[in-house]
Design a protein around this motif. Structure first.
Motif, short mmCIF file in Angstrom:
data_model
loop_
_atom_site.label_atom_id
_atom_site.label_comp_id
_atom_site.label_asym_id
_atom_site.label_seq_id
_atom_site.Cartn_x
_atom_site.Cartn_y
_atom_site.Cartn_z
N ILE A 147 -0.42 4.82 -0.63
CA ILE A 147 -1.54 6.16 -1.07
C ILE A 147 -1.05 7.47 -0.45
N LYS B 21 -4.70 -4.18 -2.43
CA LYS B 21 -6.15 -3.72 -2.27
C LYS B 21 -6.51 -4.41 -0.96
N ILE C 81 -2.35 3.57 -6.13
CA ILE C 81 -3.65 3.98 -6.75
C ILE C 81 -3.42 4.51 -8.14
N ILE D 204 -6.19 -0.13 -8.34
CA ILE D 204 -5.05 -0.15 -7.70
C ILE D 204 -4.03 -1.22 -8.33
N THR E 78 0.95 -1.31 -0.03
CA THR E 78 -0.11 0.07 -0.05
C THR E 78 0.88 1.17 0.08
#
Lengths: 359, 267
Positions: free
Chosen positions: A21, A42, A212, A207, A19
């Motif tokens: 983001i 995700k 993203i 994603i 991840t």
């Protein structure tokens, strides 16, 4: 009311970024999708929000409250797992009541709330059964009831339909969306299935590799993919490469693209990102292509049918135009054999050019 | 062809069964025989004389108390150690937990006498010889691998997402253990406890090495009857039956309540 905000959220497992983001805001009452291939991170993102995984850095806000440091049990979220994770030693009733009993509600309140959730999901007559006595669809309903009955601040779904058979899955999509709209609970839905995300979600984040790639409504993502990954991940996608040789119409963003083998194709493109002379990629999907009628004059090309696949609802043709492959779907009444020469019309209004360097 | 197979089946099963049961038959004969002439296959008079005889002796009465208090204490202490360890090893299948498990399992392959020889200097140094309480950790050494195996297997069987969903629904870590893991693992924990119990009951070498002559458990007392200065198989047999009896009851209980329900869960 619940707004979910992720700020600079980062998690990696060894060298794999799960991840990353910088910023994401999920609006109140929104049904938000996290769509990506398996291994895209995700599910990790969802687990970070649930508190089941700790981020390496960054913060998660529910409304204005920073919940990053809270353990999962203090976040008051509802969650539905892919496996549904029903407690095998408890009846459907006790499964649904699990969160209520932890909140030490009086027995009458527990009964009332379980009944309420069971009615919404139409499982009132299954409450005395154990999970192994329930079908997949029924288990899924119990899992959803268990998540909503605690009146959570937000609902988190981790591919809750992927263990259902295709037909049921399609039906449950609509039910889930209706349920979420009725309850008005901000929800996040993780899936790798584009059709599912499109049917269920208001907005979707696509994603890949933990990052993203694009956030938007299903229409925006389908019609104006931000980059090649999004374009190729969504739908059946073919690409034609060429050079932007002329801007035809500034207002309508019409451009002319010339390929290596001298096809001149009219397309649309975001002119703020494209400059004349630039190498571009055209995103071609079956619904942008049709067999040309005699009246069609613009953007019509000679092609040859390479393969025809009958699926019942349509015939799916693979057609070679110059050196490029495209797909077109026609009504099954139009039967053309492989090898046949056809005229093909490309829809210049939907054909999108993306800068090749973004790929 | 089929008939041949059947005959062999019967022969093999017969050998296995008699291998297990013949000693038991002899044991029963000795224990209940009041009069038994040397040239007869069966005793002439049966009775409970030898049971009364062993129970009259202070040493054997104490042996009973020692054995049947040490066994539950060993069981509780072993479980107190193995349940938390089993939770960690069973739910976090990391490299470290696999290594730990293998090390513990290796203990099963070690002859108990080796462990005893290793323990002896410790006990001598700490002045723990002939100490009742000090026998509990000694018994635990042998029991832990078996108990831990049961408990780890029970915890490993519980899907991880059950704990996770419990946490999300509002359960703290301890509540998740109490409300999810315990109901789903108690059979394995019980089986592990019974292993510890019967290990302690059967334990002979370490007890002889570290507890004798102050603490004589039943196996040690039996050994005294047959291996001491005088050979008296009959009280030894009676005493053996008195050890075996609770074990048989436990085995039957396990078979009836634990195994069957485990099987049903699997199906």
């Amino acid at each position: 009311m619940t707004v979910i905000v992720l700020k600079d959220l980062f998690k990696s497992f060894g060298k794999v970024v799960a991840t990353d983001i910088p910023f994401l805001k999920i609006e109140d009452k929104e049904f938000f999708g996290l769509l990506g291939p398996s291994g895209s991170g995700k599910t990790t993102t969802l687990r970070l929000i649930a508190g089941l995984t700790k981020p390496d850095r960054g913060s998660i806000f529910l409304d204005d409250e920073d919940i990053t440091g809270l353990p999962p049990e203090k976040r008051n979220l509802g969650m539905v797992f892919q496996s549904w994770a029903l407690f095998p030693h408890l009846t459907a009733f006790e499964n649904i009541a699990f969160g209520l009993r932890l909140r030490k509600l009086p027995e009458s309140e527990v009964r009332k709330r379980v009944k309420w959730a069971a009615e919404i999901l139409q499982i009132e007559n299954l409450l005395s059964r154990y999970p192994h006595q329930l079908s997949g669809g029924q288990q899924q309903r119990v899992a959803v009831a268990r998540a909503i009955v605690i009146q959570p601040r937000a609902l988190l779904f981790d591919e809750p339909l992927s263990n259902l058979d295709a037909k049921l899955r399609e039906q449950v999509r609509f039910e889930l969306r209706r349920l979420q709209k009725e309850l008005g609970i901000t929800s996040i839905y993780v899936t790798h299935d584009q059709a599912e995300a499109f049917a269920i979600c208001d907005r979707i984040a696509v994603i890949d590799k933990g990052r993203i790639q694009q956030v938007g409504t299903p229409e925006e993502i389908y019609d104006r993919p931000a980059n090649k990954f999004v374009a190729s991940f969504i739908g059946v996608t073919y690409f034609i490469e060429g050079k932007l040789i002329e801007v035809l119409n500034n207002k309508e963003s019409k451009i002319l693209v010339k390929t290596e083998d001298d096809l001149e194709i009219i397309a649309t493109g975001d002119l703020s990102k494209l400059t004349k002379g630039e190498e571009v990629c055209l995103v071609i999907r079956p619904d942008y292509v049709s067999l040309a009628s005699p009246n069609d004059k613009v953007n019509v090309f000679e092609g040859e049918i390479r393969r025809a696949t009958y699926t019942g609802e349509v015939i799916d043709y693979e057609i070679k135009i110059g050196m490029w492959d495209v797909r077109v779907r026609t009504s099954p009444s139009i039967k053309l054999p492989p090898g046949r020469k056809v005229r093909v019309k490309l829809d210049e209004g939907r054909l999108v050019a993306l800068p090749k360097k973004s790929f | 062809m089929k008939g041949e197979v059947k005959i062999w089946d019967i022969i093999i099963i017969g050998i296995v069964v008699s291998y297990i049961f013949l000693p038991m038959v002899v044991l029963f004969e000795y224990a209940f025989a009041e009069i038994w002439y040397a040239y007869r296959l069966f005793p002439s008079k049966l009775g409970l004389r030898w049971f009364a005889w062993v129970l009259r002796h202070y040493d054997t009465r104490m042996a009973f108390i020692y054995s049947y208090t040490l066994a539950p204490l060993t069981m509780l202490a072993t479980l107190a150690l193995c349940v938390p360890a089993g939770y960690v090893l069973g739910t976090r299948r990391s490299k470290l937990s696999l290594i730990t498990e293998n090390l513990v399992n290796m203990n099963m392959a070690l002859p108990v006498i080796v462990i005893g020889i290793g323990l002896l200097p410790f006990y001598v140094h700490l002045g723990l010889l002939n100490n009742y309480w000090a026998l509990i950790p000694a018994h635990m050494i042998g029991a832990i691998p078996y108990t831990l195996r049961c408990v780890v297997a029970a915890f490993a069987q519980v899907p991880k997402d059950l704990e996770e969903i419990a946490r999300v629904l509002g359960a703290g870590r301890l509540q998740a253990i109490r409300k999810v893991y315990i109901p789903l693992t108690w059979r394995g924990i019980l089986a592990g406890g019974i292993f510890a119990f019967s290990w302690s009951l059967n334990e002979f070498i370490l007890t002889l090495l570290l507890g004798f002559p102050g603490v004589k458990t039943l196996p040690v007392a039996i050994y005294e009857y047959v291996g001491g200065y005088y050979l008296t198989p009959q009280p030894a047999a009676a005493l053996s039956l008195l050890i075996v009896l609770p074990s048989i009851i436990i085995a039957l209980f396990l078979e009836k309540y634990v195994q069957i329900s485990l099987g049903m869960e699997g199906g």
